[in-house]
Design a protein around this motif. Structure first.
Motif, short mmCIF file in Angstrom:
data_model
loop_
_atom_site.label_atom_id
_atom_site.label_comp_id
_atom_site.label_asym_id
_atom_site.label_seq_id
_atom_site.Cartn_x
_atom_site.Cartn_y
_atom_site.Cartn_z
N TYR A 67 0.82 -1.11 -0.06
CA TYR A 67 -0.03 0.00 -0.20
C TYR A 67 0.99 1.21 0.02
O TYR A 67 1.83 1.38 0.70
CB TYR A 67 -0.92 0.08 1.44
CG TYR A 67 -1.46 -1.18 1.62
CD1 TYR A 67 -0.73 -2.32 2.30
CD2 TYR A 67 -2.84 -1.53 1.12
CE1 TYR A 67 -1.53 -3.40 2.61
CE2 TYR A 67 -3.52 -2.80 1.40
CZ TYR A 67 -2.59 -3.77 2.02
OH TYR A 67 -3.10 -4.86 2.49
N TYR A 97 0.93 5.68 0.59
CA TYR A 97 0.11 6.70 1.27
C TYR A 97 1.10 7.94 0.98
O TYR A 97 2.19 7.77 0.99
CB TYR A 97 0.24 6.50 2.93
CG TYR A 97 -1.09 5.31 3.28
CD1 TYR A 97 -0.64 4.01 3.24
CD2 TYR A 97 -2.33 5.63 3.46
CE1 TYR A 97 -1.43 3.08 3.31
CE2 TYR A 97 -3.22 4.93 3.99
CZ TYR A 97 -2.88 3.25 4.08
OH TYR A 97 -3.84 2.47 4.46
N GLN A 128 1.49 11.89 2.86
CA GLN A 128 1.42 12.51 4.01
C GLN A 128 1.89 14.09 3.46
O GLN A 128 2.91 14.35 3.58
CB GLN A 128 2.05 12.04 5.02
CG GLN A 128 1.78 12.93 6.45
CD GLN A 128 2.53 12.32 7.57
OE1 GLN A 128 3.62 11.76 7.66
NE2 GLN A 128 1.98 12.70 8.84
N GLU A 181 1.76 18.72 7.94
CA GLU A 181 0.56 18.94 8.83
C GLU A 181 -0.66 18.29 8.73
O GLU A 181 -1.72 18.50 9.08
CB GLU A 181 0.30 20.34 8.78
CG GLU A 181 1.39 21.34 8.96
CD GLU A 181 2.29 21.01 10.21
OE1 GLU A 181 1.79 20.88 11.37
OE2 GLU A 181 3.49 21.30 10.24
N GLU A 182 -0.60 17.02 7.94
CA GLU A 182 -1.73 16.29 7.67
C GLU A 182 -1.75 14.79 8.00
O GLU A 182 -0.58 14.63 8.20
CB GLU A 182 -2.13 16.51 6.18
CG GLU A 182 -2.67 17.79 5.89
CD GLU A 182 -3.34 17.69 4.59
OE1 GLU A 182 -3.59 19.18 3.81
OE2 GLU A 182 -3.68 16.92 3.70
N GLY A 183 -2.69 14.15 8.00
CA GLY A 183 -2.60 12.55 7.88
C GLY A 183 -2.28 12.13 6.92
O GLY A 183 -2.15 12.58 5.95
N LEU A 184 -1.99 10.74 7.03
CA LEU A 184 -1.70 10.04 5.53
C LEU A 184 -2.99 9.66 5.00
O LEU A 184 -4.00 9.41 5.38
CB LEU A 184 -1.17 8.41 6.21
CG LEU A 184 0.46 8.50 6.46
CD1 LEU A 184 0.58 9.12 7.72
CD2 LEU A 184 0.90 7.00 6.66
N PHE A 188 -4.64 7.43 1.89
CA PHE A 188 -4.35 6.32 0.84
C PHE A 188 -4.40 6.51 -0.48
O PHE A 188 -4.97 7.48 -1.10
CB PHE A 188 -5.52 5.34 0.91
CG PHE A 188 -5.55 4.13 0.15
CD1 PHE A 188 -6.37 4.19 -1.00
CD2 PHE A 188 -5.02 2.98 0.32
CE1 PHE A 188 -6.47 3.17 -1.90
CE2 PHE A 188 -4.84 2.00 -0.72
CZ PHE A 188 -5.53 2.13 -1.90
N PHE A 201 4.60 7.13 2.07
CA PHE A 201 4.83 5.88 2.95
C PHE A 201 4.26 4.59 2.27
O PHE A 201 3.26 4.58 1.60
CB PHE A 201 4.04 5.90 4.38
CG PHE A 201 4.58 6.95 5.33
CD1 PHE A 201 4.22 8.23 5.26
CD2 PHE A 201 5.51 6.49 6.02
CE1 PHE A 201 5.00 9.29 6.37
CE2 PHE A 201 6.04 7.43 7.06
CZ PHE A 201 5.73 8.76 7.27
N PHE A 236 4.27 -0.63 8.33
CA PHE A 236 4.60 0.61 7.59
C PHE A 236 6.15 0.85 7.63
O PHE A 236 6.88 0.51 8.62
CB PHE A 236 4.14 1.87 8.18
CG PHE A 236 2.71 2.19 7.85
CD1 PHE A 236 1.75 1.60 8.80
CD2 PHE A 236 2.23 2.94 7.03
CE1 PHE A 236 0.48 1.96 8.23
CE2 PHE A 236 1.04 3.25 6.63
CZ PHE A 236 -0.07 2.91 7.54
N GLY A 237 6.63 1.44 6.38
CA GLY A 237 8.29 1.69 6.48
C GLY A 237 8.33 3.00 6.96
O GLY A 237 7.34 3.70 7.52
N GLN A 238 9.52 3.69 6.89
CA GLN A 238 9.83 4.94 7.54
C GLN A 238 9.54 6.23 6.70
O GLN A 238 9.77 7.21 6.90
CB GLN A 238 11.24 4.88 8.03
CG GLN A 238 11.52 3.94 9.09
CD GLN A 238 12.89 4.38 9.77
OE1 GLN A 238 13.90 3.84 9.19
NE2 GLN A 238 12.96 4.91 10.94
N GLY A 239 9.07 5.83 5.36
CA GLY A 239 8.67 6.72 4.51
C GLY A 239 10.04 7.33 3.73
O GLY A 239 11.07 7.25 4.04
N THR A 240 9.64 7.95 2.61
CA THR A 240 10.55 8.78 1.74
C THR A 240 10.11 10.23 1.60
O THR A 240 8.71 10.40 1.30
CB THR A 240 10.37 8.01 0.61
OG1 THR A 240 10.98 7.01 0.06
CG2 THR A 240 11.35 9.02 -0.63
#
Lengths: 117, 113
Positions: B33, B35, B37, B40-43, B45, B91, B104-108
């Protein structure tokens, strides 16, 4: 469509005290799951606690517990004995049990929690 | 068991360039999946993929964005002709199947300059 609302952009608490983060959601489904995730400055998304809607008993994980009010569509997170490491952004999230996948979450906007020494 | 691995952690692109974000799921996980972000906002999809198939792309912008999860190798989120508004943290999460928890991964963090 489901929506998740976190009305507290920021909260703060003194170390060792208790804090409650609020979350409300809107859905027409009867069977679903609710989650709280923690996102520290490292950005890693960490699952804190999970609640199945069909369970009346509130979920508890060590210092973390929830107050799940299904009729009111409310799902608050209580952190007891707050620690400095609890400082993070907290997200409330929702999944329909019969939806596409348990990985397709709907997130709230987040609450920044700061724990002061 | 290594977690979900995303790379790079940080990516800077000039407007008009292409961005490629990679995600290696946890061992044994075949569902991925993506996502986004925004600050200042949520993730939010974006897309759900299983090996070689896009299952749900209801959150993907209609233009410039694409995703794949080939039989071999990581999942790729590709953003063509990036604009400043694409600057965000992206993410990836993976799960064993559609009825189990996603990790989840740590994000890019993508920055468009």
């Amino acid at each position: 469509a489901q929506t998740v609302t976190q009305s507290q952009p920021e909260m703060s608490v003194q170390e060792a005290e208790t804090v409650t983060l609020s979350c409300t959601y809107d859905t027409s489904e009867n069977n679903y799951y609710l989650f709280w995730y923690k996102q520290p400055p490292s950005r890693q998304m960490i699952l804190v606690i999970r609640q199945e809607a069909y369970k009346q008993q509130n979920a508890t994980e060590n210092r973390f517990s929830v107050n799940f009010q299904k009729a009111a569509k409310s799902f608050s997170l209580k952190i007891s004995d707050s620690q400095l490491g609890d400082t993070a952004m907290y997200f409330c999230a929702f999944i329909e049990a019969g939806g596409t996948s348990y990985g397709k979450l709907t997130f709230g906007q987040g609450t920044i929690l700061t724990v002061h020494p | 068991n290594a977690g979900v691995m995303q790379n790079p952690r940080h990516l800077v692109r000039r407007r008009g360039q292409e961005a490629r974000l990679r995600c290696s799921p946890m061992k044994g996980h075949s569902h991925v999946y993506w996502y986004r972000q925004l600050p200042e906002e949520g993730l939010k999809f974006m897309v759900y993929l299983q090996k070689e198939n896009i299952i749900d792309e209801s959150g993907m912008p209609k233009e410039r964005f694409s995703a794949e999860f080939p039989k071999e190798g990581p999942s790729i989120l590709r953003i063509q002709q990036v604009v400043r508004g694409d600057s965000a943290a992206y993410f990836c999460a993976s799960s064993q199947d559609r009825r189990t928890e996603a990790f989840f991964g740590q994000g890019t963090r993508l920055t468009v300059v």
